[in-house]
Design an enzyme around this catalytic site. Structure first.
Site, PDB file in Angstrom:
ATOM      1  N   ALA A  16      -3.247   0.310  -5.774  1.00  0.00           N
ATOM      2  CA  ALA A  16      -2.372   0.687  -4.666  1.00  0.00           C
ATOM      3  C   ALA A  16      -1.025   1.027  -5.278  1.00  0.00           C
ATOM      4  O   ALA A  16      -0.507   0.279  -6.099  1.00  0.00           O
ATOM      5  CB  ALA A  16      -2.248  -0.455  -3.669  1.00  0.00           C
ATOM      6  N   SER A  17      -0.452   2.164  -4.904  1.00  0.00           N
ATOM      7  CA  SER A  17       0.770   2.646  -5.541  1.00  0.00           C
ATOM      8  C   SER A  17       1.979   1.756  -5.293  1.00  0.00           C
ATOM      9  O   SER A  17       2.851   1.650  -6.129  1.00  0.00           O
ATOM     10  CB  SER A  17       1.094   4.066  -5.069  1.00  0.00           C
ATOM     11  OG  SER A  17       0.095   4.938  -5.510  1.00  0.00           O
ATOM     12  N   THR A  18       2.066   1.139  -4.138  1.00  0.00           N
ATOM     13  CA  THR A  18       3.198   0.263  -3.845  1.00  0.00           C
ATOM     14  C   THR A  18       2.690  -0.981  -3.152  1.00  0.00           C
ATOM     15  O   THR A  18       1.559  -1.046  -2.691  1.00  0.00           O
ATOM     16  CB  THR A  18       4.215   0.951  -2.914  1.00  0.00           C
ATOM     17  OG1 THR A  18       3.577   1.203  -1.656  1.00  0.00           O
ATOM     18  CG2 THR A  18       4.726   2.247  -3.505  1.00  0.00           C
TER      19      THR A  18
END
Length: 195
Positions: A16-18
């Site tokens: 998950a990117s963030t």
């Protein structure tokens, strides 16, 4: 001597990117694909510190398959993704991509390798073009007098007041308190420093 495969031949890797990005979509798809072992990182594509990916790679054995929801979950660099895929292949570990243009299994030989290389290169080119468009947009806005970033805390009038108070021997803290800004803000404004 034979290599004993793990009990979980379908090993999932999620990224998950963030922190706020929801990995549930990836998790559902990977579970539906039959994965029973999961490794999840919360990091941007350009972040090279991915401890869970390292654990997944260490966990994988010959005959296993590393399964990702989409190619960009593994990385953003053509070189890094290809190196990873070729390393997995050399170890007898397959790579399966569930969605996107490259959905399917990765084969590092013949037409499969050519197709894989070209698609990853196009994805990298697209990201580079987005960066260039963003830079061009910021330059155009600047040329029109629009300035990005945080607004200045102290305007010219406040800086004048701060200079007068400093001339009277007041400390940066006292000036900041009188003007309703932080001591560091006053210091930066009066010394011309940034950061």
């Amino acid at each position: 001597m034979s290599i004993i495969a793990n009990a979980d031949p379908l090993v999932a890797y999620l990224r998950a990117s963030t922190d706020s990005q929801d990995a549930q979509l990836q998790l559902d798809a990977l579970t539906d694909a039959g994965c029973t072992k999961f490794f999840t990182d919360k990091a941007s594509g350009k972040n090279t510190d991915r401890p869970e990916l390292a654990k997944a790679l260490d966990y994988l054995r010959e005959g296993d398959t590393l399964v990702v929801w989409k190619l960009d979950r593994l990385g953003r660099s053509t070189k890094d993704v290809l190196t990873l895929a070729e390393d997995l292949y050399a170890r007898g570990v397959s790579l399966r991509i569930l969605t996107g243009t490259l959905a399917g299994s990765y084969s590092p030989s013949g037409e499969g390798k050519f197709f894989f290389t070209m698609m990853v290169a196009f994805a990298e080119l697209e990201r580079d073009m987005i960066v260039e468009r963003t830079k061009a947009g910021l330059a155009a806005a600047k040329a029109q007098g629009k300035v990005g970033g945080r607004p200045k805390v102290m305007d010219a009038k406040m800086i004048g007041q701060a200079q007068a108070m400093k001339g009277e021997g007041k400390s940066y803290g006292a000036i900041g308190k009188a003007l309703g800004v932080g001591q560091a803000t006053v210091y930066r404004a009066l010394t011309g420093t940034t950061g």
